[in-house]
Write an enzyme that holds these catalytic residues in place. Structure first.
Site, PDB file in Angstrom:
ATOM      1  CE  LYS A   1       8.691   4.932   1.820  1.00 44.02           C
ATOM      2  NZ  LYS A   1       7.509   4.067   1.949  1.00 44.02           N
TER       3      LYS A   1
ATOM      4  CB  SER B   1       8.856   0.843   3.843  1.00 48.22           C
ATOM      5  OG  SER B   1       7.828   1.573   3.182  1.00 48.22           O
TER       6      SER B   1
ATOM      7  CB  SER C   1       4.896   1.474   4.283  1.00 48.81           C
ATOM      8  OG  SER C   1       5.501   0.214   4.188  1.00 48.81           O
TER       9      SER C   1
END
Ligand SMILES: [Mg+2]
Ligand SMILES: [Zn+2]
Lengths: 493, 95, 497
Positions: free
Chosen positions: A78, A158, A182
């Site tokens: 990420k 997210s 997330s």
């Protein structure tokens, strides 16, 4: 070997050990898949060259008999984890072309275990969002579509780039971060496994901060076993993070093995919301039966402050974020507005132009709730509610070992479907956010498909630092659910 | 407690965010919606409840008094949008 | 220097409180491993944590905690076993994270007390409100270029102790004396070097004025309403400036009030060049620091045993040392002067070993300090070590040399070095007690001054003159006592004086 990319992490590890495949071959297959999947927009930065260098180095190590726990296994990261020498953006214009001169502890742990980095995945800007639509680099498309539909859906957020990359076989597994859901929410809507560990289990050092008291890194993977393998390497005791736990890291792969006979599973009654979809309630009931069939005891528990969790979160998280994001001021790194006429202008325009709308909204909320005259009514009260929410869990865990809930209130929705009303978007995290407020571990496991053919997830919540039991229960759900569905690879057409 | 345009302007100033005049009113509306929802926290009796200070029971880590970092002005300045001779530069600040 | 100011309409009292920022003596910064050393190249002592880089986290330096506790104990203050680090949020180019990590509601040290001794012998107690740990900011240079300010973060993150007093000082003299005493205490403790030139100690001075009786009322009731509205004068960085700033500011407030105006609570800057304070208009925009507990740090919890072990390792502090010196026979004034600087007190202790305390302090005051002053040296730079001076005092005491020779001897070793005892031997400076030599010198003086011999029969006080002549004759080496005795017999003087 065109289906190298559909291997699980554990299978790839075996194939590498058996010398059926090299890390270079494996890595090359993923690089090709990533290139072919650019329509998904899952990556902000692809690092193919670096990946091949790392793969070659791994193959050399293996030849020399020097094999780490993740030796040669290609992963996606990420873009919230700082990676030394590789651009790290947090999906924000304000980080511009920021290239960290340091490595996050979690990613360092992965590289030290021999893993290979394929690239940095897309996400909501500063991890603020539940659909990956707030990214300055554009939305990510969910590999899944409703049966017979061409409508693009969100991959959750997210960590939407990571969930999409895992679901579309663009990596063996990925890292995510979870502040209010997330990791678990995007895992649920992409048919993947996402684990948010206990607060303090993975170091926050080098992870761009959103809300420090809630942020936690964790694995996103194709199977529960893969998540266990990845977590064992991601977690550590870190002297560079004051909140990292001093608890030794066990081998989660070993801990997850075994039966769940006698496991006490609580079903929190407050999670049964009015107007909840029948798909969700049916899956939740099924989940309980699956566990019961394998010898677990199922009973109802109460978490009375559940309904206050989301509003509490929307005070605490923005408050911390408003302060954490003050460092993006156009002075030492990142985006600076052109021709500022004084320092205030530099600050206001760099931040006004550099942050997207959702981030600005949360900065304003956070600034407001901390400001003079409002602190007690908002921030201080929210911190007390956190105590009450945590107590609810402590009381429930006197009677049970894990809790079973849905992961999300629904399946993946269309791009743009919920962007007009922030509150509606915030409700995506209604089942996940309580866990962050209480610092507990939670995992989302694919449970089945909706009538439209979209994946849904079940969430298990565990006691602090009891990821072993949590993974064992998750594996039981996984076995029973026998979720084998894969999205059609429409993006390569 | 209702948020108006002036309040948004004031907190935007505190947060050093340039918010266009035309956006103040709609933002006030959005924030009001959120704070209205948050008001439900007022229902809960929190008397005597301590605020959470650390979510996981743990002691603060202490570091030894040793110089282990620094001497890397080059790396420190590498991402700077304004810099001269190992100083960060900003438009002149008048005190 | 008085506690009151005369205005047109009558008298006013001055009331002063202080916030002192003292840099903690530590190798590394409060939350990072970067060096605290003064005067390094720009941005060369900055960790990524200090620069507020994304994802960087603070981890507290144990030495800084220890130093704060040590200082708290030295201020006879309450050590709080649990304290909290908060973020103070504001934007400034030399504040990299957009917040300063400080302690707001729950500081590490609570109430304490400092005794200050004033010139007239009076002592007053100044209450300490609290001491907390916080990060220093970086440094902005505004005069390097016409368009830009330059930012150096070497100081950013250095540990400071903010020490806040109660408004218990009432004149510029008391304010300066307090700061001097506080500086002495932290230097004794080794928790701050007290170097005001390098900014290791900076004071913000709060000044207000009220009508006579207001202060007494405040002490009785604790109500700040009995005091005037205060102004905070920022960063006054020398003892002299403190006195100037207080005098100027108090006068300004009195004039303002007597013209019918009101004092506005504000932050003011002391302009050392003009000797004035002026409003910091630029900083007057409403501050709203949005303090909240730093979520990157857990509460700081201290073990009582650990605090006790620090208490046990505390050195003797100025007040205790002063009391001991007085008990040894020094005057309160001499004792106060000696303890003001630890080096001076330590020097004195070595100097006074095995000799009379008064003789030692006289030697220090009359001979050593004068010469240091003349040569522009500090006590640490003295060319003649304490042990050598001690030897000289001993030689005077045991009659080896005369007091007169002692001074000459000091001059010799001051300029040329050497062991005083060897110098005495080599140069034959030993006191002459041999009666033969003294008698010979007396005969010589009598023979040369027949008229004086007649005169002394009428005025026995003239004996002193004869002693002087005989001493001269012996090159100062004769024992004055022996000369006195011999002269008394030889000239048949009465038994007196
Ligand atoms: Mg202050
Ligand atoms: Zn301060």
């Amino acid at each position: 070997m065109s289906d190298l990319i559909s291997l699980t992490l554990a299978e790839a590890r075996e194939a590498l050990t058996a010398k059926e495949v090299s890390s270079r071959e494996l890595t090359s297959a993923f690089i090709q898949a990533i290139e072919a999947a650019r329509p998904l927009n899952a990556f902000i930065t692809e690092t193919a060259e670096k990946a091949l260098l790392m793969a070659d180095a791994s193959d050399k190590r293996r030849a020399a008999g020097n094999v780490g726990a993740l030796e040669g296994l290609p992963l996606a990261i990420k873009d919230l984890f700082c990676t030394n020498g590789t651009r790290t953006t947090a999906a924000s214009k304000i980080l511009g072309n920021f290239v960290p001169p340091y490595e996050s502890t979690v990613t360092q742990n992965l590289w030290s275990a021999g893993a290979v980095m394929l690239g940095k995945t897309n996400m909501d800007e500063f991890a603020m969002g539940s659909s990956n639509e707030t990214s300055a680099f554009g939305p990510v498309f969910n590999p899944w579509r409703s049966r017979g539909s061409n409508t693009n859906l969100v991959p959750g957020g997210s960590s939407g780039g990571s969930s999409a990359a895992v679901a579309a076989d663009l990596c063996l597994a990925a890292t995510g971060t979870d502040t209010g859901g997330s990791i678990r929410q995007p895992a649920a809507v992409t048919g993947t496994v996402g684990l948010k560990p206990t607060y303090g289990r993975c170091s926050r050092y080098g992870i761009v901060a959103f809300a420090s008291s809630l942020d936690q890194a964790g694995p996103m993977a194709k199977t529960v076993k893969d998540a266990a393998i990845l977590l064992t390497s991601m977690a550590s005791i870190d002297p560079r993070d004051s909140t990292s736990a001093e608890t030794a890291v066990p081998d989660y792969e070993k801990l997850m093995a075994g039966s769940i006979r006698g496991l006490r599973v609580g079903i929190p009654k407050e999670y049964r919301l009015d107007g909840m979809s029948t798909d969700i309630t049916a899956l939740w009931d099924k989940g309980g039966r699956w566990l019961k069939d394998q010898g677990a005891e199922i009973f109802e528990v109460s978490l009375p402050h559940t309904k206050y969790a989301l509003p509490t979160y929307y005070i605490v998280a923005p408050a911390e974020a408003s302060s954490n994001l003050a460092r993006y001021d156009g002075v030492r790194f990142g985006y600076r507005a052109s021709n500022p006429h004084d320092i205030t202008d530099l600050y206001e325009r760099s931040r006004g132009e550099g942050f997207g709308a959702e981030v600005q909204r949360r900065i304003l909320i956070g600034t407001y709730v901390l400001s003079a005259g409002y602190y007690d009514a908002y921030y201080s009260r929210a911190q007390k509610l956190r105590t009450l929410i945590k107590r609810d869990f402590e009381q429930a865990f006197e009677k049970c070992d894990v809790l079973l809930t849905p992961s999300t209130p629904g399946a993946a929705f269309g791009i743009g479907a919920k962007t007009s009303d922030p509150l509606e978007m915030y409700l995506q995290d209604v089942f996940t956010v309580t866990v962050n407020l209480a610092g507990l571990p939670g995992i989302s496991i694919p449970g089945g498909l909706t009538a439209d053919g979209l994946p849904l997830g079940l969430q298990l919540i565990g006691k602090a630092f009891d990821e072993g039991t949590l993974l064992r229960a998750a594996a039981a759900v996984e076995t029973a659910a026998d979720f084998k569905a894969k999205p059609a690879k429409w993006w390569t057409a | 407690m209702s948020v108006d345009k002036d309040t948004v302007r004031r907190i935007a100033k505190l947060a050093r965010l340039a918010v266009a005049e035309a956006k103040l009113e709609p933002m006030a509306g959005e924030l009001n919606g959120i704070f209205k929802w948050v008001e439900m926290l007022g229902e809960v009796n929190v008397e005597g409840v301590p605020g959470m200070t650390s979510v996981v029971a743990q002691k603060l880590k202490w570091r030894r008094d040793e110089v282990t970092e620094g001497g890397n002005a080059e790396a420190l300045m590498a991402n700077a949008p304004g810099g001269e001779e190992h100083f960060f530069t900003v438009p002149k600040v008048v005190e | 220097m008085s506690r009151t100011i005369k205005g047109q309409s009558g008298e006013w009292e001055i009331v002063i409180g202080m916030e002192v920022h003292a840099q903690v003596l530590s190798r590394a910064k409060l939350f990072s491993g970067a060096s605290t050393e003064f005067g390094a190249e720009p941005n060369s002592q900055v960790s990524f944590v200090d620069a507020g880089m994304p994802g960087m986290l603070p981890v507290i330096n144990e030495k800084c905690i220890e130093q704060a506790v040590r200082t708290g104990l030295g201020l006879k203050a309450k050590i709080n076993r649990r304290s909290i680090f908060d973020r103070k949020n504001y934007f400034y180019p030399d504040l990299p994270s957009g917040y300063q990590i400080s302690q707001y509601k729950d500081p590490i040290v609570g109430e304490g007390e400092v005794t200050i001794d004033l010139k007239d012998g009076e002592s007053i107690k100044v209450g300490i409100e609290r001491l907390h740990l916080e990060q220093d900011a970086g440094k902005s240079l505004h005069d390097q270029s016409p368009d830009n300010s330059f930012v150096d973060l070497n100081r950013a993150g250095v540990a400071l102790m903010e020490i806040v007093t109660k408004p218990h000082m009432r004149s510029s003299e008391e304010a300066a004396a307090f700061l001097r005493k506080l500086r002495a205490i932290v230097r004794y403790l080794g928790t701050c070097d007290g170097n005001m030139d390098e900014g290791s100690m900076r004071a913000d001075v709060n000044v207000s004025v009220c009508r006579p009786g207001g202060y007494e009322e405040f002490r009785k009731t604790g109500s700040f309403k009995s005091l005037g509205i205060r102004c905070e004068i920022k960063n006054v960085n020398s003892m002299r400036f403190i006195a100037q700033a207080v005098e100027y500011e108090a006068r300004r407030q009195v004039d303002l009030l007597e013209e019918g105006g009101t004092v506005r609570q504000e932050t003011r800057l002391f302009d050392a060049r003009l000797g004035e304070t002026r409003s910091m208009r630029g900083k007057e925009e409403a501050h709203d620091y949005r303090y909240f507990p730093d979520p990157d740090l857990l509460p700081l919890e201290l073990e009582q045993d650990w605090i006790d072990s620090i208490a046990q390792s505390l050195p003797e502090l100025p007040d205790e040392k002063r009391a001991r010196f007085i008990a040894q026979g020094l005057s309160p004034y001499d004792a106060s002067v000696l303890v003001a600087e630890r080096e001076l007190a330590d020097f004195y202790e070595d100097l006074a070993k095995g000799v009379d305390a008064k003789a030692a302090v006289n030697w220090l005051n009359n001979e050593i300090l004068g010469r240091l002053n003349r040569d522009g040296l500090s006590i640490a730079q003295i060319p003649v070590p304490a042990a050598a001076n001690n030897a000289i005092i001993q030689m005077v005491a045991d009659g080896t040399i005369s007091g007169k020779i002692a001074k000459d001897l000091l001059d010799i070793v001051w300029a040329e070095g050497g062991d005083p005892r060897e110098v005495v031997d080599k140069r034959g400076l030993r006191q002459v007690t041999d009666t033969g030599a003294i008698d010979a010198a007396i005969e010589k003086v009598i023979a040369a001054n027949p008229a004086k011999v007649e005169e002394i029969k009428l005025k026995p006080k003239l004996a002193g003159w004869f002693v002087g002549q005989v001493m001269k004759e012996t090159g100062g080496k004769a024992s004055p006592a022996a000369v006195n005795a011999a002269l008394k017999i030889r000239l048949n003087l009465p038994d007196e004086g």
